[in-house]
Design a protein around this motif. Structure first.
Motif, PDB file in Angstrom:
ATOM      1  N   GLU A 182      -6.720   4.609   5.953  1.00 39.93           N
ATOM      2  CA  GLU A 182      -5.373   3.307   6.189  1.00 39.93           C
ATOM      3  C   GLU A 182      -4.723   4.114   7.351  1.00 39.93           C
ATOM      4  O   GLU A 182      -4.045   5.399   6.929  1.00 39.93           O
ATOM      5  CB  GLU A 182      -4.611   3.092   4.956  1.00 39.93           C
ATOM      6  CG  GLU A 182      -3.575   1.848   5.261  1.00 39.93           C
ATOM      7  CD  GLU A 182      -3.192   1.296   4.228  1.00 39.93           C
ATOM      8  OE1 GLU A 182      -2.360   0.155   4.250  1.00 39.93           O
ATOM      9  OE2 GLU A 182      -3.280   1.744   2.951  1.00 39.93           O
TER      10      GLU A 182
ATOM     11  N   ARG B  36      -6.475  -1.093   7.170  1.00 37.91           N
ATOM     12  CA  ARG B  36      -7.040  -0.409   6.051  1.00 37.91           C
ATOM     13  C   ARG B  36      -8.559  -0.643   6.322  1.00 37.91           C
ATOM     14  O   ARG B  36      -8.958  -1.508   6.480  1.00 37.91           O
ATOM     15  CB  ARG B  36      -6.679  -0.820   4.755  1.00 37.91           C
ATOM     16  CG  ARG B  36      -7.381  -0.212   3.649  1.00 37.91           C
ATOM     17  CD  ARG B  36      -6.517  -0.485   2.197  1.00 37.91           C
ATOM     18  NE  ARG B  36      -6.303  -1.782   1.960  1.00 37.91           N
ATOM     19  CZ  ARG B  36      -6.990  -2.345   0.689  1.00 37.91           C
ATOM     20  NH1 ARG B  36      -7.568  -1.558  -0.200  1.00 37.91           N
ATOM     21  NH2 ARG B  36      -6.816  -3.598   0.444  1.00 37.91           N
TER      22      ARG B  36
ATOM     23  N   THR C  33       0.772  -1.298   0.152  1.00 40.05           N
ATOM     24  CA  THR C  33       0.092  -0.152   0.050  1.00 40.05           C
ATOM     25  C   THR C  33       0.814   1.226   0.211  1.00 40.05           C
ATOM     26  O   THR C  33       1.941   1.192   0.076  1.00 40.05           O
ATOM     27  CB  THR C  33      -0.874  -0.186   1.261  1.00 40.05           C
ATOM     28  OG1 THR C  33       0.101  -0.093   2.528  1.00 40.05           O
ATOM     29  CG2 THR C  33      -1.820  -1.314   1.391  1.00 40.05           C
TER      30      THR C  33
END
Length: 251
Positions: A200, A222, A4
């Motif tokens: 997140e 998240r 991410t």
């Protein structure tokens, strides 16, 4: 998915006060694992490259490549290229219904970012990404924050990051929707979700065990929007992941 934006932001064992300076290559490997948002998709531990480099104009942070457009003591601007890393592979599905869905692929994103450093330990970033593939063609605005804890020392750095993104209906329908054709094949209810937010948060630590070697651990959570509750593809809206790895700083 594990790779991410926040994980990319926490990979480097350097304090925020050095972000405007040039830094040599740092290369390594990590292993990540965690929960899956999608139904019938196992999120098995997977290897992940740990990369960082910052030159006078070009930088690499995780899966992001950027070019610095301007840089002052407080403000900086950059052009970015990175991968979304959101995927759904029907070949991995155990249930026939999910195996009959279309594959959702990772999307290459290009963006512009404006960063503001209010103090020694914090950085605030405003980013607008655009999908440059044929997948969903979405524009994704995001606001992110990174903090280095004052308890950090010369060998151990503690970080936290947070990011809020807005996903339009094109993005959500590509990654979480069920088209009429998919519904007819799979028996799952057709679903066309509206726009939603994604949040997140991550905590990370980098520990330098020698002048060249560092160890990294990052935990993140998240959460996707409530509008996606009704998607037949979504197993859970909140997922956690963990990454551990080692990196080597090149001279």
């Amino acid at each position: 998915m594990l790779r991410t934006t926040l994980i990319a932001a926490l990979l480097a064992p350097f304090p925020l006060t050095t972000l405007a300076q040039t830094e040599p290559w740092s290369v390594g490997i990590g292993v990540g694992g965690g929960q899956a948002i999608y139904h019938d998709q196992d999120n098995k531990p997977m290897p992940m490259p740990l990369l960082r480099y910052r030159g006078e104009h070009v930088f690499v942070e995780g899966d992001t490549v950027g070019v610095t457009v301007f840089n002052t003591a407080k403000l900086s601007g950059a052009l970015l290229l990175r991968s979304e890393m959101q995927e759904f592979n029907p070949a991995d599905a155990k249930q026939l219904a999910f195996a009959r869905l279309e594959k959702r692929r990772a999307s290459p994103l290009a963006g512009m970012q404006l960063s503001y450093r209010p103090g020694q330990f914090d950085s605030l970033a405003f980013t607008v990404y655009g999908d440059i593939s044929q997948h969903h063609r979405s524009v994704i605005p995001a606001i992110g924050w990174q903090h280095r804890f004052a308890a950090s020392g010369p060998d151990t750095q503690y970080f936290s990051s947070a990011e809020l993104r807005f996903h339009g209906k094109k993005y959500n329908r590509y990654y979480y929707g069920i088209s009429a054709a998919e519904s007819a094949r799979s028996g799952l209810a057709a679903h066309a979700p509206a726009a939603s937010e994604q949040f997140e948060y991550a905590l990370g630590v980098n520990h330098r065990i020698s002048p060249s070697w560092s160890l990294t651990a990052i935990a993140s959570v998240r959460k996707i929007g409530r509008e996606l509750d009704d998607s037949p593809m979504v197993a859970r809206r909140r997922v956690a992941s963990l990454l551990v790895g080692a990196s080597y700083q090149l001279d």
